[in-house]
Enzyme design. Structure first.
Site, PDB file in Angstrom:
ATOM      1  N   GLU A 175       0.721  -1.329   0.058  1.00 14.52           N
ATOM      2  CA  GLU A 175       0.047   0.012   0.074  1.00 14.52           C
ATOM      3  C   GLU A 175       0.953   1.249  -0.065  1.00 14.52           C
ATOM      4  OE1 GLU A 175      -3.010  -0.137   2.789  1.00 14.52           O
ATOM      5  OE2 GLU A 175      -2.995   2.237   3.262  1.00 14.52           O
ATOM      6  N   GLU A 209      -2.278  11.250   3.489  1.00 15.41           N
ATOM      7  CA  GLU A 209      -3.418  10.895   4.628  1.00 15.41           C
ATOM      8  C   GLU A 209      -3.424  12.437   5.621  1.00 15.41           C
ATOM      9  OE1 GLU A 209      -4.041   6.728   5.784  1.00 15.41           O
ATOM     10  OE2 GLU A 209      -2.072   7.041   5.688  1.00 15.41           O
TER      11      GLU A 209
END
Length: 253
Positions: A136, A141
């Site tokens: 990932e 974020e």
């Protein structure tokens, strides 16, 4: 002061030169009136029964109604509906995938305690090997419980999934206006940038599948989550609705 400004100019110049050396191979500028279905799929529900809370105890239910395209931008809205939250999640799984390149999003963050906007990538072999062995790449974020901080992370089997190789970068007033978030991914390393300035590089010497699953195609994801293990157990319901606004997503190779 002049030396500092000169150094910044050099860094940004090198970044621009590197970008120019890549060719734009795919982009979504979010023109028109609806999502391009050749690019994106809308993911709905709460992840149950296979992955309730999408693996992070998130509170939102994803719908096909919590987004719109307007003035060349994608708006993802998180809303509070009674004791529940709704939002939108999209991905390019089965439609678009890329191995290596520069991945860039220009976006304005949703803000407030409990919000969790993200732009990220997952390995296309996730259905065969599972997460985190698929890998990932978290290009962007942001969690509202940690204002003025951006998280850039990589999840791998060697990192035990949740214990990612990650960097937290404090950026004053990152919540204001639009900013550009980038991951430059080659066969040897992945480097992250915010507004053209390098914030983190991951370049392990030994590259087993557990350490470096980044030698295969990955697909793109965009979502606005609420709460969860990373987003935070405490949610300020008074901040809703909140919108995550995406100007464009571009891929260069």
């Amino acid at each position: 002061m002049k030396k500092t400004l000169a150094l910044v100019a050099i860094v940004l110049g090198l970044y621009s030169l590197q970008a120019q050396q890549r060719k734009l191979v795919w982009a979504d500028e979010f023109d028109g009136n609806e999502l391009n279905q050749d690019h994106w799929s809308l993911i709905v529900g709460d992840g149950c029964p296979q992955l309730c809370g999408w693996g992070n105890d998130e509170l939102q239910v994803y719908t096909d109604q919590n987004h719109r395209i307007e003035n060349g931008m994608l708006y993802i809205k998180a809303e509070r509906e009674g004791e529940h939250y709704t939002s939108t999640r999209i991905n390019t799984k089965g439609k678009k995938a890329f191995q290596y390149g520069r991945f860039e999003v220009r976006a304005k963050l949703a803000v407030g305690k409990g919000v969790w906007p993200a732009f990220w990538l997952l390995g296309t072999n996730i259905d065969q090997v599972g997460w985190p062995l698929c890998g990932e790449i978290d290009v962007l974020e942001y969690v509202g419980r940690s204002p003025q901080e951006i998280f850039t992370s990589l999840h791998t089997k060697a990192g035990h999934g949740d214990y990612a190789s990650t960097k937290t970068t404090r950026i004053e007033n990152i919540e204001e206006g639009f900013h550009t978030y980038t991951a430059d991914w080659t066969k040897d390393q992945i480097t992250f940038y915010v507004d053209g300035q390098k914030v983190y590089t991951f370049a392990p010497k030994y590259k087993s599948q557990e350490v470096w699953p980044f030698n295969q195609p990955f697909y793109l994801l965009v979502n606005l989550a609420v709460g969860g293990n990373f987003g935070g157990k405490e949610v300020d319901h008074t901040v809703f609705p909140q919108e995550f606004v995406i100007d464009y997503i571009r891929v260069y190779q």
